[in-house]
Write a protein that holds these residues in place. Sequence first.
Motif, PDB file in Angstrom:
ATOM      1  N   MET A   1       0.850  -1.204   0.000  1.00  0.00           N
ATOM      2  CA  MET A   1       0.000   0.000   0.000  1.00  0.00           C
ATOM      3  C   MET A   1       0.881   1.247   0.000  1.00  0.00           C
ATOM      4  SD  MET A   1      -3.266   0.844   0.339  1.00  0.00           S
ATOM      5  CE  MET A   1      -4.449   1.907   1.124  1.00  0.00           C
ATOM      6  N   SER A   2       0.643   2.140  -0.933  1.00  0.00           N
ATOM      7  CA  SER A   2       1.435   3.368  -0.974  1.00  0.00           C
ATOM      8  C   SER A   2       0.776   4.438  -0.112  1.00  0.00           C
ATOM      9  CB  SER A   2       1.543   3.880  -2.415  1.00  0.00           C
ATOM     10  OG  SER A   2       2.010   5.210  -2.408  1.00  0.00           O
ATOM     11  N   ALA A   3       1.433   4.774   1.012  1.00  0.00           N
ATOM     12  CA  ALA A   3       0.840   5.752   1.935  1.00  0.00           C
ATOM     13  C   ALA A   3       0.715   7.122   1.276  1.00  0.00           C
ATOM     14  CB  ALA A   3       1.696   5.851   3.196  1.00  0.00           C
ATOM     15  N   ARG A   4       1.704   7.436   0.426  1.00  0.00           N
ATOM     16  CA  ARG A   4       1.642   8.763  -0.199  1.00  0.00           C
ATOM     17  C   ARG A   4       0.517   8.869  -1.210  1.00  0.00           C
ATOM     18  NH1 ARG A   4       5.785  11.540   1.658  1.00  0.00           N
ATOM     19  NH2 ARG A   4       7.765  10.476   1.931  1.00  0.00           N
ATOM     20  N   LEU A   5       0.377   7.837  -2.053  1.00  0.00           N
ATOM     21  CA  LEU A   5      -0.658   7.891  -3.089  1.00  0.00           C
ATOM     22  C   LEU A   5      -2.063   7.765  -2.499  1.00  0.00           C
ATOM     23  CD1 LEU A   5       0.951   5.729  -5.938  1.00  0.00           C
ATOM     24  CD2 LEU A   5       0.563   8.187  -5.952  1.00  0.00           C
ATOM     25  N   SER A   6      -2.178   7.055  -1.375  1.00  0.00           N
ATOM     26  CA  SER A   6      -3.518   6.816  -0.833  1.00  0.00           C
ATOM     27  C   SER A   6      -3.988   7.930   0.108  1.00  0.00           C
ATOM     28  CB  SER A   6      -3.558   5.476  -0.096  1.00  0.00           C
ATOM     29  OG  SER A   6      -2.685   5.526   1.006  1.00  0.00           O
ATOM     30  N   LYS A   7      -3.110   8.877   0.392  1.00  0.00           N
ATOM     31  CA  LYS A   7      -3.466   9.920   1.371  1.00  0.00           C
ATOM     32  C   LYS A   7      -4.498  10.889   0.785  1.00  0.00           C
ATOM     33  CE  LYS A   7      -1.249  13.241   4.335  1.00  0.00           C
ATOM     34  NZ  LYS A   7      -0.208  14.205   4.413  1.00  0.00           N
ATOM     35  N   PRO A   8      -5.596  11.115   1.473  1.00  0.00           N
ATOM     36  CA  PRO A   8      -6.575  12.074   0.961  1.00  0.00           C
ATOM     37  C   PRO A   8      -5.990  13.483   0.874  1.00  0.00           C
ATOM     38  CG  PRO A   8      -7.521  10.736   2.710  1.00  0.00           C
ATOM     39  CD  PRO A   8      -6.049  10.473   2.712  1.00  0.00           C
ATOM     40  N   LEU A   9      -6.573  14.298   0.021  1.00  0.00           N
ATOM     41  CA  LEU A   9      -6.118  15.692  -0.112  1.00  0.00           C
ATOM     42  C   LEU A   9      -7.294  16.618   0.187  1.00  0.00           C
ATOM     43  CD1 LEU A   9      -3.959  17.804  -1.046  1.00  0.00           C
ATOM     44  CD2 LEU A   9      -5.025  17.671  -3.306  1.00  0.00           C
ATOM     45  N   VAL A  10      -7.093  17.496   1.156  1.00  0.00           N
ATOM     46  CA  VAL A  10      -8.139  18.488   1.457  1.00  0.00           C
ATOM     47  C   VAL A  10      -7.843  19.742   0.633  1.00  0.00           C
ATOM     48  CG1 VAL A  10      -9.258  19.852   3.265  1.00  0.00           C
ATOM     49  CG2 VAL A  10      -8.422  17.540   3.778  1.00  0.00           C
ATOM     50  N   LEU A  11      -8.825  20.166  -0.134  1.00  0.00           N
ATOM     51  CA  LEU A  11      -8.671  21.332  -1.011  1.00  0.00           C
ATOM     52  C   LEU A  11      -8.994  22.610  -0.235  1.00  0.00           C
ATOM     53  CD1 LEU A  11     -10.454  19.826  -4.147  1.00  0.00           C
ATOM     54  CD2 LEU A  11      -7.987  20.075  -3.762  1.00  0.00           C
ATOM     55  N   PRO A  12      -8.593  23.771  -0.773  1.00  0.00           N
ATOM     56  CA  PRO A  12      -8.862  25.034  -0.056  1.00  0.00           C
ATOM     57  C   PRO A  12     -10.344  25.244   0.284  1.00  0.00           C
ATOM     58  CG  PRO A  12      -7.329  25.432  -1.853  1.00  0.00           C
ATOM     59  CD  PRO A  12      -7.743  23.991  -1.955  1.00  0.00           C
ATOM     60  N   ASN A  13     -11.246  24.691  -0.531  1.00  0.00           N
ATOM     61  CA  ASN A  13     -12.682  24.891  -0.251  1.00  0.00           C
ATOM     62  C   ASN A  13     -13.206  23.919   0.807  1.00  0.00           C
ATOM     63  OD1 ASN A  13     -12.775  22.455  -1.544  1.00  0.00           O
ATOM     64  ND2 ASN A  13     -14.047  23.125  -3.252  1.00  0.00           N
ATOM     65  N   GLY A  14     -12.328  23.046   1.338  1.00  0.00           N
ATOM     66  CA  GLY A  14     -12.753  22.097   2.377  1.00  0.00           C
ATOM     67  C   GLY A  14     -13.118  20.726   1.832  1.00  0.00           C
ATOM     68  N   ALA A  15     -13.297  20.621   0.506  1.00  0.00           N
ATOM     69  CA  ALA A  15     -13.617  19.314  -0.084  1.00  0.00           C
ATOM     70  C   ALA A  15     -12.383  18.425  -0.014  1.00  0.00           C
ATOM     71  CB  ALA A  15     -14.051  19.488  -1.537  1.00  0.00           C
ATOM     72  N   SER A  16     -12.631  17.109  -0.019  1.00  0.00           N
ATOM     73  CA  SER A  16     -11.510  16.189   0.130  1.00  0.00           C
ATOM     74  C   SER A  16     -11.493  15.181  -1.020  1.00  0.00           C
ATOM     75  CB  SER A  16     -11.682  15.479   1.478  1.00  0.00           C
ATOM     76  OG  SER A  16     -10.704  14.520   1.644  1.00  0.00           O
ATOM     77  N   LEU A  17     -10.327  15.027  -1.647  1.00  0.00           N
ATOM     78  CA  LEU A  17     -10.168  13.984  -2.675  1.00  0.00           C
ATOM     79  C   LEU A  17      -9.679  12.731  -1.965  1.00  0.00           C
ATOM     80  CD1 LEU A  17      -8.299  16.013  -5.479  1.00  0.00           C
ATOM     81  CD2 LEU A  17     -10.770  15.647  -5.204  1.00  0.00           C
ATOM     82  N   LYS A  18     -10.190  11.559  -2.360  1.00  0.00           N
ATOM     83  CA  LYS A  18      -9.906  10.359  -1.546  1.00  0.00           C
ATOM     84  C   LYS A  18      -8.475   9.854  -1.688  1.00  0.00           C
ATOM     85  CE  LYS A  18     -11.544   6.653  -4.575  1.00  0.00           C
ATOM     86  NZ  LYS A  18     -12.192   5.362  -4.672  1.00  0.00           N
ATOM     87  N   ASN A  19      -7.794  10.208  -2.779  1.00  0.00           N
ATOM     88  CA  ASN A  19      -6.372   9.865  -2.920  1.00  0.00           C
ATOM     89  C   ASN A  19      -5.709  10.812  -3.905  1.00  0.00           C
ATOM     90  OD1 ASN A  19      -6.604   8.805  -5.653  1.00  0.00           O
ATOM     91  ND2 ASN A  19      -7.547   6.980  -4.741  1.00  0.00           N
ATOM     92  N   ARG A  20      -4.447  10.525  -4.253  1.00  0.00           N
ATOM     93  CA  ARG A  20      -3.646  11.489  -5.017  1.00  0.00           C
ATOM     94  C   ARG A  20      -3.554  11.177  -6.505  1.00  0.00           C
ATOM     95  NH1 ARG A  20      -1.182  15.107  -1.580  1.00  0.00           N
ATOM     96  NH2 ARG A  20      -2.127  14.852   0.468  1.00  0.00           N
ATOM     97  N   ILE A  21      -4.300  10.221  -6.984  1.00  0.00           N
ATOM     98  CA  ILE A  21      -4.248   9.948  -8.429  1.00  0.00           C
ATOM     99  C   ILE A  21      -5.511  10.474  -9.092  1.00  0.00           C
ATOM    100  CG2 ILE A  21      -4.033   8.211 -10.252  1.00  0.00           C
ATOM    101  CD1 ILE A  21      -2.496   6.457  -8.418  1.00  0.00           C
ATOM    102  N   ALA A  22      -5.309  11.251 -10.166  1.00  0.00           N
ATOM    103  CA  ALA A  22      -6.439  11.759 -10.939  1.00  0.00           C
ATOM    104  C   ALA A  22      -6.367  11.222 -12.352  1.00  0.00           C
ATOM    105  CB  ALA A  22      -6.406  13.281 -10.980  1.00  0.00           C
ATOM    106  N   LYS A  23      -7.509  10.830 -12.869  1.00  0.00           N
ATOM    107  CA  LYS A  23      -7.573  10.571 -14.313  1.00  0.00           C
ATOM    108  C   LYS A  23      -7.655  11.927 -14.977  1.00  0.00           C
ATOM    109  CE  LYS A  23     -11.064  10.465 -16.861  1.00  0.00           C
ATOM    110  NZ  LYS A  23     -10.699  11.361 -17.983  1.00  0.00           N
TER     111      LYS A  23
END
Length: 431
Positions: A1-23
């Motif tokens: 499991m990649s801890a870096r890739l799986s870490k959620p990202l909180v955006l400035p508006n407060g929304a959260s992306l579930k991990n660091r990979i985007a299509k």
Amino acid sequence: MSARLSKPLVLPNGASLKNRIAKAAMTEGLADAANCATDRLATLYRRWSAGGAGLLITGNVMIDRRYLERPGNVAIDGPQTDQQLDALKRWTAAAREHGADIWAQLSHPGRQTPKMIAAEPVAPSAIGLDLPGGQFGEPRALLNEEIGDVIERFAHAAAIAKQTGFTGVQIHAAHGYLISEFLSPRANVRDDEWGGSLENRARLLMRIVDAVRAQVGSGFSVSVKLNSSDFQKGGFGPDDSAAVARWLEARGVDLIEISGGSYEQPTMMDMDGLEARYEEEKRESTRQREAYFLTYAEEMRAAIKTPLMVTGGFRTRAGMEEALASGACDVIGVARPLCVHPALPAQLISGGVDAMPAFEKTLRVGPGVFGPGSSVDLIRALNGFAAMAFFYQNIFRLADGRDGKDRMALLWAFIRHQRHEAKAAASLEPA
Ligand SMILES: Cc1cc2nc3c(=O)[nH]c(=O)nc-3n(C[C@H](O)[C@H](O)[C@H](O)COP(=O)(O)O)c2cc1C
């Protein structure tokens, strides 16, 4: 499991992306003759959602049906019927089934509108594309009042995106499309408030960002895809791009995706040498990395705090983790490999896969003079078009519930694609 890739990202508006990979955005060509979303799009995005990326950015969604990038683009143009709204809702519901965010990439192609769509495209100035083949008509300069209409159209499309279940929008200001043309001193020679200084050339983008934000409110994600450089002499360069990024940050944009190039200079698809070229442009030492725009991202990171996504060339888990660890970017954009293997993000995150296939390095119409690195311009162009056809055909396969194909007769894929596009253009309902 990649801890870096799986870490959620909180955006400035407060929304959260579930991990660091985007299509990253890829034009699908799957809309119907009225440029309405279809169930094939829903199937495609359900698969990409199951494939594990935290963020799915749609391909070009056009804001004006008169100016499409491709006949099969989805368009959000004017008041939407219940049927159109429902089709968009089915698309976003499918994309969100596995917890991914879905952002609509809002776009106007400007002078890169193919002739089969519009004989006379619009642009900041009446300067045609410097490309052989006669695929694009000579543009006319947008009138002042038409620029206001473009801004309203972006804002309207964003409002509809929010209403139909998209969790954000991305304003396409890269790759030589209309907003990118306005930013470029080569394509924009206007002498009014929309041309001249960088501030004037960036006015369209800033007005669009403001108008979109006014429509969608503060909790909705608003992102911009921006060129690091047009990679053309006298074009929009890295310093311009950093200045525009600072202005975007001041406006509260939630994420900036860094790319580069245009149809005239397709560096976003480049296979080798780009990072070296960028370094050369900046007169720094040459470093080779798999991602094309990382050096630039590092400089932008020093200038702004807005989350950055870098797209182009990422193919290994190690390369992705290193880019995240260095702080150069917060989200890794991946496009081409996902046309063939939609589940790669989950496999990279789980550690089951270390590297994705770099199809772009091997897709050539044939060996010998038709092989990689051909010095004949026409053959290099054919290789490029055939490679794109390979990805387009694979997107269709995924949308039809079939598996992607690692290999394909490329010349045949190219001919099929050309035929398909001509037929789709001929059957378009009038805009
Ligand atoms: C088939 C295809 C369609 C694309 N369509 C779009 C698009 O609609 N909008 C966009 O911003 N970029 C588009 N791109 C560019 C990708 O988003 C991305 O920048 C590029 O493919 C480099 O990333 P990669 O090396 O991971 O493929 C497209 C690329 C491909 C291969």
